[in-house]
Design a protein around this motif. Structure first.
Motif, PDB file in Angstrom:
ATOM      1  N   MET A   1       0.794  -1.133   0.039  1.00 22.85           N
ATOM      2  CA  MET A   1      -0.130  -0.033  -0.145  1.00 22.85           C
ATOM      3  C   MET A   1       0.890   1.338  -0.126  1.00 22.85           C
ATOM      4  O   MET A   1       0.469   2.429  -0.603  1.00 22.85           O
ATOM      5  CB  MET A   1      -1.010  -0.131   1.309  1.00 22.85           C
ATOM      6  N   GLY A   2       1.929   1.243   0.930  1.00 23.50           N
ATOM      7  CA  GLY A   2       2.860   2.470   0.892  1.00 23.50           C
ATOM      8  C   GLY A   2       3.598   2.500  -0.409  1.00 23.50           C
ATOM      9  O   GLY A   2       3.859   3.355  -1.186  1.00 23.50           O
ATOM     10  N   GLY A   3       4.106   1.672  -1.237  1.00 20.17           N
ATOM     11  CA  GLY A   3       4.609   1.550  -2.396  1.00 20.17           C
ATOM     12  C   GLY A   3       3.490   2.104  -3.404  1.00 20.17           C
ATOM     13  O   GLY A   3       4.030   2.841  -4.245  1.00 20.17           O
ATOM     14  N   PHE A   4       2.477   1.726  -3.506  1.00 15.08           N
ATOM     15  CA  PHE A   4       1.379   2.179  -4.173  1.00 15.08           C
ATOM     16  C   PHE A   4       1.226   3.552  -4.099  1.00 15.08           C
ATOM     17  O   PHE A   4       1.148   4.511  -5.177  1.00 15.08           O
ATOM     18  CB  PHE A   4       0.204   1.594  -4.243  1.00 15.08           C
ATOM     19  N   LEU A   5       1.087   4.130  -2.991  1.00 15.15           N
ATOM     20  CA  LEU A   5       0.871   5.450  -2.745  1.00 15.15           C
ATOM     21  C   LEU A   5       2.032   6.385  -3.329  1.00 15.15           C
ATOM     22  O   LEU A   5       2.031   7.657  -3.555  1.00 15.15           O
ATOM     23  CB  LEU A   5       0.559   5.598  -1.173  1.00 15.15           C
ATOM     24  N   LEU A   6       3.387   5.698  -2.964  1.00 16.47           N
ATOM     25  CA  LEU A   6       4.709   6.425  -3.554  1.00 16.47           C
ATOM     26  C   LEU A   6       4.492   6.569  -5.045  1.00 16.47           C
ATOM     27  O   LEU A   6       5.060   7.739  -5.176  1.00 16.47           O
ATOM     28  CB  LEU A   6       5.920   5.780  -2.914  1.00 16.47           C
ATOM     29  N   LEU A   7       4.247   5.402  -5.540  1.00 18.38           N
ATOM     30  CA  LEU A   7       4.118   5.610  -7.231  1.00 18.38           C
ATOM     31  C   LEU A   7       3.042   6.576  -7.445  1.00 18.38           C
ATOM     32  O   LEU A   7       3.604   7.153  -8.419  1.00 18.38           O
ATOM     33  CB  LEU A   7       3.970   4.070  -7.516  1.00 18.38           C
ATOM     34  N   ALA A   8       2.111   6.420  -7.150  1.00 19.95           N
ATOM     35  CA  ALA A   8       1.020   7.462  -7.287  1.00 19.95           C
ATOM     36  C   ALA A   8       1.389   8.910  -7.273  1.00 19.95           C
ATOM     37  O   ALA A   8       1.259   9.742  -8.016  1.00 19.95           O
ATOM     38  CB  ALA A   8      -0.262   7.130  -6.583  1.00 19.95           C
ATOM     39  N   ALA A   9       1.969   9.137  -6.106  1.00 22.31           N
ATOM     40  CA  ALA A   9       2.614  10.787  -5.852  1.00 22.31           C
ATOM     41  C   ALA A   9       3.659  10.871  -6.836  1.00 22.31           C
ATOM     42  O   ALA A   9       3.846  12.194  -7.205  1.00 22.31           O
ATOM     43  CB  ALA A   9       3.226  10.984  -4.495  1.00 22.31           C
ATOM     44  N   PHE A  10       4.451   9.921  -7.192  1.00 22.40           N
ATOM     45  CA  PHE A  10       5.668  10.233  -7.910  1.00 22.40           C
ATOM     46  C   PHE A  10       5.298  10.461  -9.439  1.00 22.40           C
ATOM     47  O   PHE A  10       5.571  11.197 -10.220  1.00 22.40           O
ATOM     48  CB  PHE A  10       6.639   8.957  -8.162  1.00 22.40           C
ATOM     49  N   MET A  11       4.107   9.742  -9.557  1.00 24.22           N
ATOM     50  CA  MET A  11       3.419   9.824 -11.298  1.00 24.22           C
ATOM     51  C   MET A  11       2.446  11.313 -11.178  1.00 24.22           C
ATOM     52  O   MET A  11       2.346  11.814 -12.343  1.00 24.22           O
ATOM     53  CB  MET A  11       2.515   8.611 -11.561  1.00 24.22           C
ATOM     54  N   ALA A  12       2.282  11.625 -10.115  1.00 20.01           N
ATOM     55  CA  ALA A  12       1.263  12.869 -10.148  1.00 20.01           C
ATOM     56  C   ALA A  12       2.332  14.028  -9.910  1.00 20.01           C
ATOM     57  O   ALA A  12       1.992  15.361 -10.017  1.00 20.01           O
ATOM     58  CB  ALA A  12       0.480  12.930  -9.007  1.00 20.01           C
ATOM     59  N   ASN A  13       3.629  13.752  -9.850  1.00 21.47           N
ATOM     60  CA  ASN A  13       4.562  14.924  -9.590  1.00 21.47           C
ATOM     61  C   ASN A  13       4.263  15.625  -8.331  1.00 21.47           C
ATOM     62  O   ASN A  13       4.581  16.914  -8.296  1.00 21.47           O
ATOM     63  CB  ASN A  13       4.930  15.494 -10.832  1.00 21.47           C
ATOM     64  N   SER A  14       3.928  15.323  -7.236  1.00 24.72           N
ATOM     65  CA  SER A  14       3.650  15.808  -5.970  1.00 24.72           C
ATOM     66  C   SER A  14       4.207  15.132  -4.879  1.00 24.72           C
ATOM     67  O   SER A  14       4.480  13.895  -5.172  1.00 24.72           O
ATOM     68  CB  SER A  14       2.013  16.170  -5.678  1.00 24.72           C
ATOM     69  N   ALA A  15       4.129  15.673  -3.727  1.00 23.05           N
ATOM     70  CA  ALA A  15       4.554  14.905  -2.441  1.00 23.05           C
ATOM     71  C   ALA A  15       3.841  14.096  -1.952  1.00 23.05           C
ATOM     72  O   ALA A  15       2.452  14.281  -2.292  1.00 23.05           O
ATOM     73  CB  ALA A  15       4.630  16.187  -1.497  1.00 23.05           C
ATOM     74  N   PRO A  16       4.289  12.978  -1.460  1.00 20.57           N
ATOM     75  CA  PRO A  16       3.437  11.840  -1.178  1.00 20.57           C
ATOM     76  C   PRO A  16       2.406  12.245  -0.029  1.00 20.57           C
ATOM     77  O   PRO A  16       2.632  13.152   0.853  1.00 20.57           O
ATOM     78  CB  PRO A  16       4.018  10.599  -0.628  1.00 20.57           C
ATOM     79  N   LEU A  17       1.380  11.664   0.334  1.00 14.72           N
ATOM     80  CA  LEU A  17       0.261  12.002   1.353  1.00 14.72           C
ATOM     81  C   LEU A  17       1.054  11.769   2.570  1.00 14.72           C
ATOM     82  O   LEU A  17       2.142  10.700   2.632  1.00 14.72           O
ATOM     83  CB  LEU A  17      -0.877  11.164   1.398  1.00 14.72           C
ATOM     84  N   PRO A  18       0.714  12.356   3.754  1.00 14.59           N
ATOM     85  CA  PRO A  18       1.567  12.024   4.925  1.00 14.59           C
ATOM     86  C   PRO A  18       1.189  10.874   5.481  1.00 14.59           C
ATOM     87  O   PRO A  18       2.258  10.214   6.200  1.00 14.59           O
ATOM     88  CB  PRO A  18       1.043  13.289   5.826  1.00 14.59           C
ATOM     89  N   ALA A  19      -0.002  10.201   5.227  1.00 15.87           N
ATOM     90  CA  ALA A  19      -0.066   8.887   5.750  1.00 15.87           C
ATOM     91  C   ALA A  19       0.770   7.791   5.140  1.00 15.87           C
ATOM     92  O   ALA A  19       1.059   6.803   5.815  1.00 15.87           O
ATOM     93  CB  ALA A  19      -1.726   8.525   5.562  1.00 15.87           C
ATOM     94  N   THR A  20       1.203   8.088   3.925  1.00 19.54           N
ATOM     95  CA  THR A  20       2.139   7.338   3.337  1.00 19.54           C
ATOM     96  C   THR A  20       3.505   6.781   4.318  1.00 19.54           C
ATOM     97  O   THR A  20       3.885   5.639   4.417  1.00 19.54           O
ATOM     98  CB  THR A  20       2.695   7.908   1.996  1.00 19.54           C
ATOM     99  N   TYR A  21       3.896   7.828   4.992  1.00 12.75           N
ATOM    100  CA  TYR A  21       5.033   7.725   5.703  1.00 12.75           C
ATOM    101  C   TYR A  21       4.765   6.611   6.928  1.00 12.75           C
ATOM    102  O   TYR A  21       5.586   5.948   7.281  1.00 12.75           O
ATOM    103  CB  TYR A  21       5.679   9.071   6.263  1.00 12.75           C
ATOM    104  N   ILE A  22       3.581   6.990   7.418  1.00 14.97           N
ATOM    105  CA  ILE A  22       3.102   6.090   8.554  1.00 14.97           C
ATOM    106  C   ILE A  22       2.979   4.546   8.208  1.00 14.97           C
ATOM    107  O   ILE A  22       3.488   3.752   8.727  1.00 14.97           O
ATOM    108  CB  ILE A  22       1.720   6.494   9.252  1.00 14.97           C
ATOM    109  N   ILE A  23       2.388   4.423   6.751  1.00 18.53           N
ATOM    110  CA  ILE A  23       2.103   2.926   6.425  1.00 18.53           C
ATOM    111  C   ILE A  23       3.323   2.386   6.090  1.00 18.53           C
ATOM    112  O   ILE A  23       3.672   1.289   6.409  1.00 18.53           O
ATOM    113  CB  ILE A  23       1.225   3.307   5.225  1.00 18.53           C
ATOM    114  N   LEU A  24       4.318   3.193   5.525  1.00 20.66           N
ATOM    115  CA  LEU A  24       5.799   2.562   5.420  1.00 20.66           C
ATOM    116  C   LEU A  24       6.480   2.256   6.728  1.00 20.66           C
ATOM    117  O   LEU A  24       7.221   1.222   6.936  1.00 20.66           O
ATOM    118  CB  LEU A  24       6.522   3.559   4.252  1.00 20.66           C
TER     119      LEU A  24
END
Length: 108
Positions: free
Chosen positions: A1-24
């Motif tokens: 899930m965290g990898g998916f959120l990182l990939l989505a943020a990378f593809m959107a060219n934006s910072a990841p959601l803060p919840a991504t860090y907690i998930i990782l």
């Protein structure tokens, strides 16, 4: 899930959601605890020593994280909201607490 959120943020060219860090950090925690479970099931002096030394290292790491984040925010190098900063510090603390236990368990 965290990898998916990182990939989505990378593809959107934006910072990841803060919840991504907690998930990782929770993923790091679960992998560390799965490795340590057979050893933590034993209630002996060795595991007490590993827990104590791990908490000692984590305390100084948290001091360093707090100082570094405060310096970066104070000198306007990065711009974060308070909730983002707390989320990042929480994620770092979770990862930092359980990672030294793995290294100390292998050492002792």
């Amino acid at each position: 899930m965290g990898g998916f959120l990182l990939l989505a943020a990378f593809m959107a060219n934006s910072a990841p959601l803060p919840a991504t860090y907690i998930i990782l950090s929770m993923a790091v925690m679960t992998f560390c605890l799965s490795y340590l479970y057979p050893q933590f099931a034993q209630k002996d002096e060795r595991m007490q020593l590993i827990r104590q030394k791990g908490m000692f290292f984590t305390f100084f790491a948290f001091l360093f994280y707090s100082f570094a984040l405060n310096s970066l925010l104070e000198f306007n190098i990065i711009h974060l909201t308070a909730s983002d900063a707390i989320t990042i510090l929480s994620a770092l603390m979770i990862s930092t607490l359980f990672s030294p236990w793995v290294f100390l368990a292998r050492r002792y």
